[in-house]
Every structure is written in C-alpha cells, then in structure tokens.
Design an enzyme around this catalytic site. Structure first.
Site, mmCIF file in Angstrom:
data_model
loop_
_atom_site.group_PDB
_atom_site.id
_atom_site.type_symbol
_atom_site.label_atom_id
_atom_site.label_comp_id
_atom_site.label_asym_id
_atom_site.label_seq_id
_atom_site.Cartn_x
_atom_site.Cartn_y
_atom_site.Cartn_z
ATOM 1 N N LYS A 241 11.631 -3.851 -46.664
ATOM 2 C CA LYS A 241 10.633 -2.969 -46.986
ATOM 3 C C LYS A 241 10.167 -3.136 -48.524
ATOM 4 O O LYS A 241 11.042 -3.146 -49.269
ATOM 5 C CB LYS A 241 11.454 -1.695 -46.647
ATOM 6 C CG LYS A 241 10.323 -0.441 -47.067
ATOM 7 C CD LYS A 241 11.078 1.052 -46.751
ATOM 8 C CE LYS A 241 10.060 2.121 -47.106
ATOM 9 N NZ LYS A 241 10.551 3.434 -46.781
ATOM 10 N N LYS B 190 7.984 -4.310 -43.505
ATOM 11 C CA LYS B 190 7.044 -3.178 -43.715
ATOM 12 C C LYS B 190 6.480 -3.415 -45.061
ATOM 13 O O LYS B 190 7.320 -3.571 -45.940
ATOM 14 C CB LYS B 190 7.925 -1.551 -43.486
ATOM 15 C CG LYS B 190 7.211 -0.613 -44.049
ATOM 16 C CD LYS B 190 8.160 0.611 -43.777
ATOM 17 C CE LYS B 190 7.207 1.746 -44.251
ATOM 18 N NZ LYS B 190 8.087 2.863 -44.627
HETATM 19 C C1 PBG Z 1 10.678 6.972 -46.500
HETATM 20 C C2 PBG Z 1 9.405 6.122 -45.703
HETATM 21 C C3 PBG Z 1 8.166 5.765 -46.305
HETATM 22 C C4 PBG Z 1 7.699 5.269 -45.163
HETATM 23 C C5 PBG Z 1 8.291 5.173 -44.010
HETATM 24 N N1 PBG Z 1 9.675 5.707 -44.340
HETATM 25 C C6 PBG Z 1 7.659 5.937 -47.728
HETATM 26 C C7 PBG Z 1 8.190 5.534 -48.660
HETATM 27 O O1 PBG Z 1 9.084 4.521 -48.667
HETATM 28 O O2 PBG Z 1 7.781 5.642 -49.745
HETATM 29 C C8 PBG Z 1 6.308 4.780 -45.403
HETATM 30 C C9 PBG Z 1 5.464 5.097 -43.877
HETATM 31 C C10 PBG Z 1 3.741 4.677 -43.977
HETATM 32 O O3 PBG Z 1 3.407 4.489 -45.317
HETATM 33 O O4 PBG Z 1 3.249 4.959 -43.033
HETATM 34 N N2 PBG Z 1 11.359 5.995 -47.314
HETATM 35 ZN ZN ZN Z 2 12.770 7.157 -48.856
#
Ligand code: PBG
Ligand code: ZN
Length: 327
Positions: A196, A249
C-alpha cells in the site's frame, strides 16, 4: 508485391464476434468487491462530495445496498466504519459494539450469499487521524498491532468473512493471525493490504471515511511511490506471516507492481482502484470528456490484465449493472 512478408493481425479484429472469441482478459462480476462506508443512526444516506454515487450510510441503508449487490451478482463488500466519537487510542475500532461490529452482525443476519470483508485500521477511529497509537510525532508500531489484532478479533466475532488490515504496520498479519487462531477463528482468511503506497489518490476517501491525519502524513508506514522491489518484500513478508490474499493499492498507476506481484508469488491477488481514481473518471465523465461506461470497463480490465484476480472498486455496482444489460 505477392511475396510481401507481413502478418495480418487485423484478421482477428474485423468483426465483434471474432474479437470476442480472441479476447484474453474478461472482467466478471465476481471479480468485484464493493466498498461501503457505515455511520451511526438510521435512514442516513449522505453523498460524498468528491465521490458522486458513493454514500456514507446507516446500517439500515447499508443492508439495502448489500442486498442490491447480491442481486447484481457481486460477491463481496468491504466495510469501513465511521464512529461518532473518536479518541486518542481509537477505542471504537476494537469495541464489540462499535459501528463496524454492529454493521457486520446486522448484514450477516439480514443478507445471504455475500462475503463481508472488514477493513482493519485505526485512522477512522483516532482523534488525530493516524493509523495507530501516536507518541510525540511517531506512529508506534508494536503498540498499534496489538490493538489491530483486538479489532480484527471483534470483526471475526461479529461474523466478518475476511479480515483486511490496511494499516501497513510491520508484523500486523502475524499478530492478527495468532489472535484469530487462538480464539478459534483459524478458518477466517486475511486479505492484507500488503503493498500500500502513500498516495495522493486517497484524497477523496479521507472525506468519505473522515480519516485525514490532523498533522503529518502516512509516509512513515505506507510505501514510497518510487519503489517496486520493496513491494515484493512487503508482499513476501505478509505471505510468510499468513496472508491468504495480498493486495496492491492504488491500482491504475501501479499496474507494474500488480504484474510483478502476481508473477512472483502466484497468490490470490487483489488490487484497489481507489477513491482518487474513481473521482478522476467521474469528474471527466461529468464534464463530457470521457465516456464513463467505457472508461470504467477499460480501466478495470487493464487492472485484471496486469494480474489482479479481484478488484476493489467504487464502480462495482455500475459495472455489474452495465454487464447485466449487455448480451
Ligand atoms: C485506511 C484506508 C485508506 C484507504 C483504505 N483504507 C486511506 C489511507 O490509507 O489514507 C484508501 C481507499 C481509497 O482511497 O479509496 N488506512
Ligand atoms: Zn489507516
């Protein structure tokens, strides 16, 4: 002229039936996972400004949405909880009567044949908006993973089918796996947000989930967008720790990462077409600059072609509806 040496690759493109016969990658409704945002209250359905067609919803409306997903042929939803009260240690996140735990129990009671995946992270639950316990300006790793494991256990106890940690702390998969196993949930799979990235594509999500950090950023735990080899190390680590499904992601700007992950590990691989990707396509479509149906199918098929077995996307219902209309 007669002996000109070239191949006629267009032969297989001259009509739609032939084109369809030789198509290598096909999107299926069952590839799609639909994210949902749950809030407290009843009869609430509040559109997210930067994500047209995406809503924060109370449990009663979430259930309607889940039933709609089943009717459309979508296999799974991903739940995000937005609590009324946030605090320093994100208490609602591991409260057995927290927003997400109640939502899961209600969905499992009211909706059949739907896989319920729960996102595990603390940023929607903490007053400072960070993904874990904060001391000074540091997001503490080992304190946080204990709480994430507690949270995961409450999700499983509520009936969650798959646990999806999105926090990017080190060791969280092993800790969650151990916690689930010790409590009899050895059959509950973990879908880890393994690679991520710290991404600006999450902008609209922070409005949807109300989880923007009040200071600093997420760069000390999420990955640097310049790195791809490191993604393989992240994925490998999560597999060793017990992840059943690994996720990359965002998706569209990281197709190379999806490709390498699938090639290297051959694991069930998920990709998240995130809020910013959705927002860009929606915005361009609204302006009449892109054809919405075509761009969503193309973007999702590309993610699958790169190697994703399943795709988390805010377009899931639209795509399923659109596919239903086709022959
Ligand atoms: C929480 C999380 C996030 C997303 C999914 N889980 C936000 C982040 O990490 O700031 C992003 C999902 C999206 O942008 O559609 N940690
Ligand atoms: Zn988070």
């Amino acid at each position: 002229m007669e002996n000109l040496n070239f191949r006629r690759l267009r032969r297989l493109r001259y009509n739609p039936i032939i084109r369809d016969m030789v198509r290598e990658t096909r999107l299926h409704k069952t590839d799609l996972i639909y994210p949902l945002f749950v809030v407290n209250g009843t009869n609430i359905k509040k559109e997210v400004g930067s994500m047209p067609g995406v809503f924060q919803q109370s449990i009663d409306n979430i259930i309607k949405d889940c039933n709609e997903c089943v009717e459309l042929g979508i296999s799974a939803v991903l739940l995000f909880g937005i609590p009324d009260k946030k605090d320093e240690v994100g208490s609602d996140c591991y409260d057995e009567n927290g927003i997400i735990q109640r939502a899961v129990r209600a969905i499992k009671k009211e909706v059949q044949n739907l896989v319920v995946i729960t996102d595990v992270c603390m940023c929607e639950y903490t007053s400072h908006g960070h993904c874990g316990i904060v001391k000074g300006d540091e997001i503490m790793n080992d304190e946080t993973i204990e709480l994430l494991a507690k949270s995961a256990l409450t999700h499983a106890q509520a009936g969650a089918d798959i646990i999806a940690p999105s926090d990017m702390m080190d060791g969280r998969v092993a800790t969650i796996r151990a916690m689930l196993d010790e409590n009899g949930f050895m059959k509950t799979p973990i879908m880890s947000y393994a690679a991520k990235y710290a991404s600006s594509y999450y902008g609209p999500f922070r409005e949807a989930a109300e989880g923007a950090p009040k200071f600093g950023d997420r760069k000390s735990h999420q990955m640097d967008f310049g790195n791809a080899d490191e993604a393989l190390r992240e994925i490998e680590e999560d597999i060793i720790e017990g992840a059943d499904i690994v996720m990359v992601k965002p998706a569209g700007a990281y197709l190379d990462v999806i490709y390498r992950v699938k090639q290297m590990f051959g694991m069930p691989t998920a990709a998240y077409q995130v809020s910013g990707e959705y927002a860009m396509y929606k915005a361009a479509a609204r302006l009449g600059w892109l054809d919405e149906e075509k761009i969503m199918l193309e973007s999702l098929t590309a993610i699958k072609r790169a190697g994703a077995d399943m795709i988390l996307t805010y377009f899931a219902k639209d795509v399923a509806r659109w596919m239903g209309k086709q022959k």
